[in-house]
Design a protein around this motif. Structure first.
Motif, short mmCIF file in Angstrom:
data_model
loop_
_atom_site.label_atom_id
_atom_site.label_comp_id
_atom_site.label_asym_id
_atom_site.label_seq_id
_atom_site.Cartn_x
_atom_site.Cartn_y
_atom_site.Cartn_z
N SER A 96 1.06 -1.16 -0.11
CA SER A 96 0.10 -0.03 0.19
C SER A 96 0.98 1.36 0.04
O SER A 96 2.02 1.28 0.18
N ASP A 133 -3.29 8.98 3.05
CA ASP A 133 -4.30 9.17 3.72
C ASP A 133 -4.17 9.59 5.20
O ASP A 133 -3.07 9.30 5.78
N VAL A 134 -4.89 10.36 5.75
CA VAL A 134 -4.70 10.85 7.23
C VAL A 134 -4.26 9.84 8.09
O VAL A 134 -3.30 9.84 8.81
N SER A 135 -5.01 8.60 8.23
CA SER A 135 -4.43 7.59 9.03
C SER A 135 -3.40 7.17 8.95
O SER A 135 -2.47 6.71 9.80
N VAL A 136 -2.95 7.06 7.56
CA VAL A 136 -1.64 6.41 7.31
C VAL A 136 -0.52 7.66 7.73
O VAL A 136 0.73 7.40 7.98
N ALA A 194 -0.26 9.83 9.97
CA ALA A 194 -0.20 9.86 11.25
C ALA A 194 0.81 8.70 11.66
O ALA A 194 1.88 8.90 12.20
N GLN A 195 0.69 7.32 11.01
CA GLN A 195 1.74 6.39 11.24
C GLN A 195 3.10 6.87 10.59
O GLN A 195 4.22 6.89 11.35
N LEU A 216 4.46 9.89 9.94
CA LEU A 216 5.05 11.17 10.87
C LEU A 216 5.37 10.43 12.32
O LEU A 216 6.52 10.97 12.62
N ASN A 217 4.69 9.70 12.95
CA ASN A 217 5.11 9.17 14.25
C ASN A 217 6.50 8.34 13.99
O ASN A 217 7.38 8.45 14.61
N LEU A 245 0.24 23.16 6.58
CA LEU A 245 0.70 23.79 7.50
C LEU A 245 0.44 23.12 8.96
O LEU A 245 1.19 23.27 10.12
N SER A 246 -0.51 22.09 8.90
CA SER A 246 -0.59 21.65 10.23
C SER A 246 0.54 20.36 10.55
O SER A 246 0.74 20.21 11.56
N ARG A 276 3.73 22.22 11.41
CA ARG A 276 3.60 22.59 12.74
C ARG A 276 3.87 21.35 13.64
O ARG A 276 4.52 21.44 14.83
N PHE A 277 3.42 20.24 13.37
CA PHE A 277 3.73 19.15 14.32
C PHE A 277 5.09 18.54 14.17
O PHE A 277 5.84 18.12 15.20
N ILE A 279 -9.25 24.63 9.06
CA ILE A 279 -9.14 24.28 10.49
C ILE A 279 -10.44 23.26 10.79
O ILE A 279 -11.47 23.63 10.59
N PRO A 280 -10.06 22.22 11.58
CA PRO A 280 -11.13 21.10 11.58
C PRO A 280 -11.70 21.46 12.77
O PRO A 280 -11.87 20.67 13.91
N GLU A 307 -11.35 8.19 3.36
CA GLU A 307 -10.14 8.18 2.84
C GLU A 307 -10.09 7.45 1.38
O GLU A 307 -11.09 6.95 0.92
N ALA A 332 -11.02 19.29 7.65
CA ALA A 332 -10.66 20.58 8.02
C ALA A 332 -11.64 21.39 6.77
O ALA A 332 -12.32 22.23 7.07
N SER A 352 -15.17 20.87 7.75
CA SER A 352 -15.47 21.88 8.84
C SER A 352 -15.75 23.34 8.44
O SER A 352 -16.44 24.35 9.00
N GLU A 353 -14.92 23.69 7.51
CA GLU A 353 -15.06 24.94 6.91
C GLU A 353 -16.27 25.44 6.03
O GLU A 353 -16.85 26.58 6.29
N PHE A 412 -18.36 17.01 14.93
CA PHE A 412 -17.00 17.31 15.63
C PHE A 412 -16.90 17.40 16.89
O PHE A 412 -15.86 17.32 17.64
N ARG A 462 -4.01 19.83 13.69
CA ARG A 462 -4.24 21.27 13.40
C ARG A 462 -3.50 22.43 13.06
O ARG A 462 -2.65 22.29 13.74
N PRO A 463 -3.65 23.44 12.29
CA PRO A 463 -2.80 24.62 12.11
C PRO A 463 -2.83 25.33 13.04
O PRO A 463 -1.66 26.20 13.17
N LEU A 478 0.35 12.15 18.27
CA LEU A 478 -0.74 11.87 17.23
C LEU A 478 -0.92 10.61 17.08
O LEU A 478 -0.18 9.60 17.14
N SER A 484 -2.79 7.05 15.61
CA SER A 484 -2.87 6.74 14.11
C SER A 484 -3.93 5.42 14.00
O SER A 484 -4.30 5.01 15.39
#
Ligand SMILES: Nc1ncnc2c1ncn2[C@@H]1O[C@H](COP(=O)(O)OP(=O)(O)O)[C@@H](O)[C@H]1O
Ligand SMILES: [Mg+2]
Lengths: 310, 391
Positions: free
Chosen positions: A133, A163-166, A168-169, A171-172, A192-193, A196-197, A237-238, B69, B286, B289-290, B313, B330-331, B338, B340
């Motif tokens: 994958s 995808d976001v869930s992946v 996260a894996q 980035l960690n 940007l998010s 920042r992390f 922003i979520p 996703e 995000a 949400s907007e 949310f 989040r920005p 984080l 996962s």
């Protein structure tokens, strides 16, 4: 890592074991800057220092050594891995090129260690990239980058196609590897998010120039360049309580072909004056460690736009 | 005027081609509702069970965020609604109801007309759908005259409104108004006259999507436009049909963040002007949400959670939604750690049995692989398909 000055203007210094973020919109020159400082593209100005040594014109053995100490992971793990190569040979190949191993066995043993390090298992070594994958392929690309035991890693949008869930894996994983192997990162992203992390310091690019660099918390909490501010104000922003209400910056990212004289951001800048059209803004240190290319010392506030709280 | 026109009232008085919403109360029934939609793709490797009973409703005047996703079936859902599924796709079962009528059961020609008039789809990459050798103006004019029967009424009315709103009319303008009145009576518009009115109308649409310098844009070719302008042009072309349902599939994904913010602003603005049901398909919570009013989360071919935006949310309930929320950064806040979701999305040729999320679910128990959980309402307007909440 000493410091890099691959372009004119603001210098980027990345301390050992830290992450410098490079953020900006498409075509602003993030990848070009990265390629330049890896010496994959000839620099057109500025100088590159690595651990105190000038690498701008390094040749032969010095350049080879520099290449071994640096590595890159690209956005698209589909394109960066050869589809006809097994994972084992993708990972062991750079070891051979840099004469890091004495035998095939040693190479295979190191490949097995690396694949475990990135969270896969040795059974995966005999498979081909298409059997994985997107997230797994990115893990393989990271293992391959680590095969040369680099000290400095350029991560060019490493999670942008995931995808976001992946994401996260990955980035960690990158954070853990940095801690355990004492790696220094240049982390490129338009997100940007994610920046920042991941990053201790952040550089913001616009049309080929770094327009602001500062500690990440400063960039996000008290930006000084109007472009940095516009980026932050545009980022979705979520959180429904922080919904934007109008007031987004106008215009499109101009093409780098027709760069206007004076400040490059002028055409979209809400604070632009006539001076901005004529005078090229020199980098100014507005606070310790915060460099900005803007003629004015603007008071830019980062807050949700007026009247949006639910 | 047929019912479909009543919710489109033109603003009066030398207007800029904007639309004013009529004050009449909106009906509460869904503009679009999808029930139990199952779609399979026949491929050499086997049958891809892409949609596994999708249930979804969208009301007029709202923006629904369809989020999930990659590969979860968002685009296939949109294609099925628009009737654009590729030939290796097969609709196994389910209903797609447009104002109560099942598109999957209607006669071919009726379906074609319904879809042509009522459903519009905008995609991520406008370059693929714009004709590179025609100016934007001609493309919109062409869209407006492709089915003159459908558009005549709108073209005539729009021009008449503009002429009538003039303080003073010249003699030729008076004559034009008179001939338009006749055309309106007789429902008869010549092709030539149609073209003329359409090219005038095209400008209104470019203004509606807030393209700056619309007169200039009319004469431009797609390659001369920036990514954001192209996306606006695509939206303009979609709106020409005055759709009841606008499906926007990842329309901001390829755009830069500053331009994305502009397009999202536009969507919010359009929601109040066009009075259609808008489905915004995205992988980005995000973005949802907007702009969105409600959220539907998809996982591996079905909708696993539906809720109002604020409620979602505050209170994401399906284990997958919880995982997604924990995995987003989040920005505006710094974070040290984080979460996962373990594993990755399943192969839809051999999908997991029962609840398709169960192999990745931290709460899975014996019942989960055995059968598919039903939609359960956890609070008014908030429904979840998960055995933790009943079923
Ligand atoms: N033409 C096709 N042939 C075979 N499988 C397809 C085709 N189009 C989509 N699929 C499959 O259908 C599933 C849903 O895809 P899609 O709706 O495009 O996902 P999303 O838009 O949510 O990313 C995926 O597993 C995808 O591989
Ligand atoms: Mg899609």
């Amino acid at each position: 890592m000493g410091y890099v000055k691959a372009v004119d203007g603001v210098s980027l210094k990345i301390a050992n074991g830290q992450t410098m973020g490079l953020v900006g919109e498409s075509g602003c020159g993030k990848t070009t800057l990265a390629r330049t400082l890896l010496r994959l593209t000839a620099p057109t100005g500025g100088r590159i220092f690595f651990s105190g040594k000038d690498m701008t014109k390094a040749k032969g053995r010095a350049l080879r050594e520099y290449r071994r100490l640096t590595a890159v992971v690209f956005q698209d793990p589909y394109a960066s891995l050869d589809p006809r190569q097994t994972v084992r040979s993708a990972i062991t190949e750079p070891m051979g090129i840099h004469h890091l191993v004495r035998s095939r066995q040693e190479a295979n043993q190191r490949a097995a260690d690396l694949i475990k390090l990135v969270g896969l298992n040795p059974d995966h070594l005999s498979r081909y990239p298409h059997e994985f994958s997107g997230g797994q392929r990115q893990r393989i690309a990271i293992a391959r980058a680590l095969a040369v035991t680099p000290e400095f890693l350029v991560l060019d949008e490493p999670t942008s196609s995931l995808d976001v869930s992946v994401q996260a894996q990955i980035l960690n994983l990158l954070k853990a590897l940095q801690r355990d192997l004492k790696l220094t990162y240049l982390f490129i992203s338009h997100n940007l998010s994610v920046i920042r992390f991941m990053c201790n310091r952040t550089a913001v690019m616009y049309l080929g120039r770094v327009v602001e660099v500062a500690d990440t918390s400063r960039i996000y909490e008290s930006p000084k360049h109007p472009y940095t501010h516009a980026l932050l104000a545009s980022a979705p922003i979520p959180d429904p309580a922080k919904r934007k209400k109008g007031g987004v910056i106008e215009g499109d990212v101009p093409s780098p072909v027709n760069i206007p004289p004076g400040c490059r951001f002028m055409s979209r800048c809400p604070y632009a004056t006539e001076r901005c059209a004529k005078e090229f803004p020199k980098p100014v240190q507005v606070r310790p460690g915060q460099w900005v290319e803007c003629l004015y010392d603007l008071d830019l506030k980062v807050e949700p736009s007026p009247g949006v709280r639910a | 005027m047929t019912e479909s026109e009543t919710h489109w009232t033109r603003g009066s008085g030398g207007n800029q081609g904007t639309y004013v919403q009529q004050q009449a109360p909106r009906p509460t029934e869904a503009a679009l509702s999808i029930r139990g939609l199952k779609v399979v793709f026949h491929t050499y490797a086997g049958d891809v069970q892409a949609l596994d009973g999708v249930d979804l409703e969208v009301q007029r005047g709202e923006i629904l965020g369809l989020v999930g996703e990659s590969g979860c079936g968002k685009s296939v859902t949109a294609l099925a609604v628009a009737g654009l599924l590729p030939i290796n796709a097969e609709v196994i079962s389910g209903e797609v109801l447009l104002d109560g009528k099942n598109l999957l059961k209607m006669k071919k020609e009726a379906v074609r007309l319904s879809r042509l008039n009522d459903i519009a789809l905008v995609f991520q990459d406008p370059m693929t759908y714009l004709n590179p050798v025609l100016t934007i103006g001609l493309q919109i004019t062409e869209a407006l005259t492709s089915d003159l029967k459908v558009f005549a009424e709108d073209l005539i009315a729009a021009r008449m409104t503009k002429l009538e709103a003039m303080m003073k009319r010249s003699l030729t303008e008076e004559q034009e108004l008179e001939s338009l009145r006749r055309a309106k009576q007789s429902h008869n518009l010549s092709n030539k006259e149609g073209k003329r009115l359409a090219s005038l109308r095209a400008l209104d649409y470019l203004r509606l999507v807030r393209l700056s310098e619309p007169e200039k844009v009319l004469k431009m070719y797609p390659f001369e436009l920036s990514g954001g302008m192209r996306q606006r042009a695509m939206i303009a072309m979609a709106l020409v049909r005055r759709p009841r349902v606008l499906l926007a599939d990842e329309i901001t994904t390829a755009l830069d963040v500053t331009v994305q913010a502009q397009i999202l602003e536009l969507l919010k603005d359009l929601r109040d002007k066009i009075d259609a049901a808008i489905v915004l398909i995205t992988h980005d919570l995000a973005v949802v949400s907007e702009v969105c009013d409600r959220v539907a989360v998809m996982y591996a071919g079905s909708v696993v959670e539906v809720a109002g935006l604020v409620e979602f949310f505050k209170n994401p309930s399906h284990p997958y939604s919880k995982g997604l929320m924990a995995a987003i950064l989040r920005p505006d806040l710094s974070s040290e750690t984080l979460e996962s979701i373990k594993g990755s999305v399943p192969d839809l040729i051999n999908p997991p049995s029962g609840c398709r999320f169960h192999p990745r679910c931290p709460y899975a128990y014996q019942k989960c692989p055995e059968s598919k959980p039903p939609m359960t309402e956890v609070s008014p307007g908030h429904a979840v398909t998960c055995f933790l909440y009943g079923g």
